[in-house]
Motif scaffolding. Structure first.
Motif, PDB file in Angstrom:
ATOM      1  N   TRP A  19       0.896  -1.170   0.028  1.00 16.83           N
ATOM      2  CA  TRP A  19      -0.039  -0.084  -0.166  1.00 16.83           C
ATOM      3  C   TRP A  19       0.816   1.259   0.067  1.00 16.83           C
ATOM      4  CZ3 TRP A  19      -4.809  -1.550  -1.178  1.00 16.83           C
ATOM      5  CH2 TRP A  19      -5.107  -2.784  -0.696  1.00 16.83           C
ATOM      6  N   GLY A  39      -4.044  -7.954   2.103  1.00 19.89           N
ATOM      7  CA  GLY A  39      -4.621  -7.511   3.146  1.00 19.89           C
ATOM      8  C   GLY A  39      -5.866  -6.502   2.763  1.00 19.89           C
ATOM      9  N   SER A  40      -6.277  -5.790   3.940  1.00 15.92           N
ATOM     10  CA  SER A  40      -7.285  -4.801   3.742  1.00 15.92           C
ATOM     11  C   SER A  40      -6.718  -3.305   3.541  1.00 15.92           C
ATOM     12  CB  SER A  40      -8.470  -5.065   4.461  1.00 15.92           C
ATOM     13  OG  SER A  40      -9.374  -4.029   4.249  1.00 15.92           O
ATOM     14  N   TYR A  41      -7.223  -2.422   2.777  1.00 14.78           N
ATOM     15  CA  TYR A  41      -6.924  -0.846   2.910  1.00 14.78           C
ATOM     16  C   TYR A  41      -8.082  -0.267   3.827  1.00 14.78           C
ATOM     17  CZ  TYR A  41      -4.565   3.582   1.491  1.00 14.78           C
ATOM     18  OH  TYR A  41      -3.848   4.518   1.473  1.00 14.78           O
ATOM     19  N   TRP A  43     -11.394   2.473   4.371  1.00 12.05           N
ATOM     20  CA  TRP A  43     -12.616   3.087   3.844  1.00 12.05           C
ATOM     21  C   TRP A  43     -11.953   4.561   3.772  1.00 12.05           C
ATOM     22  CZ3 TRP A  43     -16.439   1.170   1.278  1.00 12.05           C
ATOM     23  CH2 TRP A  43     -16.887  -0.116   1.677  1.00 12.05           C
ATOM     24  N   ARG A  89     -12.798   0.703  -0.445  1.00 19.67           N
ATOM     25  CA  ARG A  89     -11.980   0.221   0.364  1.00 19.67           C
ATOM     26  C   ARG A  89     -11.251  -1.013  -0.465  1.00 19.67           C
ATOM     27  NH1 ARG A  89     -12.054  -4.711   3.150  1.00 19.67           N
ATOM     28  NH2 ARG A  89     -14.272  -4.814   3.074  1.00 19.67           N
ATOM     29  N   PHE A  91      -9.065  -4.248  -1.266  1.00 25.21           N
ATOM     30  CA  PHE A  91      -8.477  -5.344  -0.492  1.00 25.21           C
ATOM     31  C   PHE A  91      -8.125  -6.465  -1.493  1.00 25.21           C
ATOM     32  CE2 PHE A  91     -13.065  -6.057  -0.513  1.00 25.21           C
ATOM     33  CZ  PHE A  91     -13.277  -7.450  -0.518  1.00 25.21           C
ATOM     34  N   SER A  92      -6.921  -7.094  -0.988  1.00 22.68           N
ATOM     35  CA  SER A  92      -6.685  -8.511  -1.749  1.00 22.68           C
ATOM     36  C   SER A  92      -6.025  -9.437  -0.770  1.00 22.68           C
ATOM     37  CB  SER A  92      -5.394  -7.997  -2.598  1.00 22.68           C
ATOM     38  OG  SER A  92      -5.219  -9.273  -3.373  1.00 22.68           O
ATOM     39  N   ASP A  93      -7.088 -10.738  -0.776  1.00 22.10           N
ATOM     40  CA  ASP A  93      -6.473 -11.779   0.414  1.00 22.10           C
ATOM     41  C   ASP A  93      -5.179 -12.179  -0.223  1.00 22.10           C
ATOM     42  OD1 ASP A  93      -8.977 -11.240   1.814  1.00 22.10           O
ATOM     43  OD2 ASP A  93      -9.958 -12.711   0.518  1.00 22.10           O
TER      44      ASP A  93
END
Length: 128
Positions: A19, A39-41, A43, A89, A91-93
């Motif tokens: 990121w 993972g997650s960014y 909102w 938001r 995201f990418s696992d």
């Protein structure tokens, strides 16, 4: 910037932070940014600009509130534009390598955002 071709995959090998986009090129007043994601960014929203996403490798998902919440799935080779004013938001696992195009100087966390976790920094892209 250079007047020679830029290998985006080569730029991606020069860093591994998640990121944390690098500015690979500029077109008019827009930055072409490349980054690794996993993972997650958070909102966030860009009030005055659309945001362009291109997936080079992996799979990216983008949750959007437009106005109902939904998830857009982007496999490698796909593009998606988040319209200005839409909370989103990414995201990418499994992880992905992506291109993001924003006006130069646009903060990565938008004009308004959720609280920032330790792994996310606000900046406007890092020049290569």
């Amino acid at each position: 910037m250079t007047n020679e071709p830029i290998d985006l995959r080569a730029v991606l090998t020069t860093f591994d932070e998640l990121w944390s986009p690098r500015i690979a090129a500029r077109i008019n007043d827009y930055d072409v940014r490349v980054t690794h994601v996993k993972g997650s960014y958070i909102w966030h929203v860009h009030d005055t600009t659309d945001e362009f996403f291109l997936v080079l490798d992996g799979q990216l998902s983008i949750a959007v509130r437009d106005p109902e919440e939904r998830v857009v799935s982007l496999p490698a080779g796909s593009v998606f534009v988040v319209p200005r004013g839409v909370y989103h938001r990414p995201f990418s696992d499994g992880g992905a390598q992506i291109v993001v195009i924003d006006p130069a100087g646009t903060p990565t966390t938008g004009d308004s955002h959720d609280p920032l976790p330790d792994h996310i920094q606000t900046h406007t892209g890092i020049s290569i």
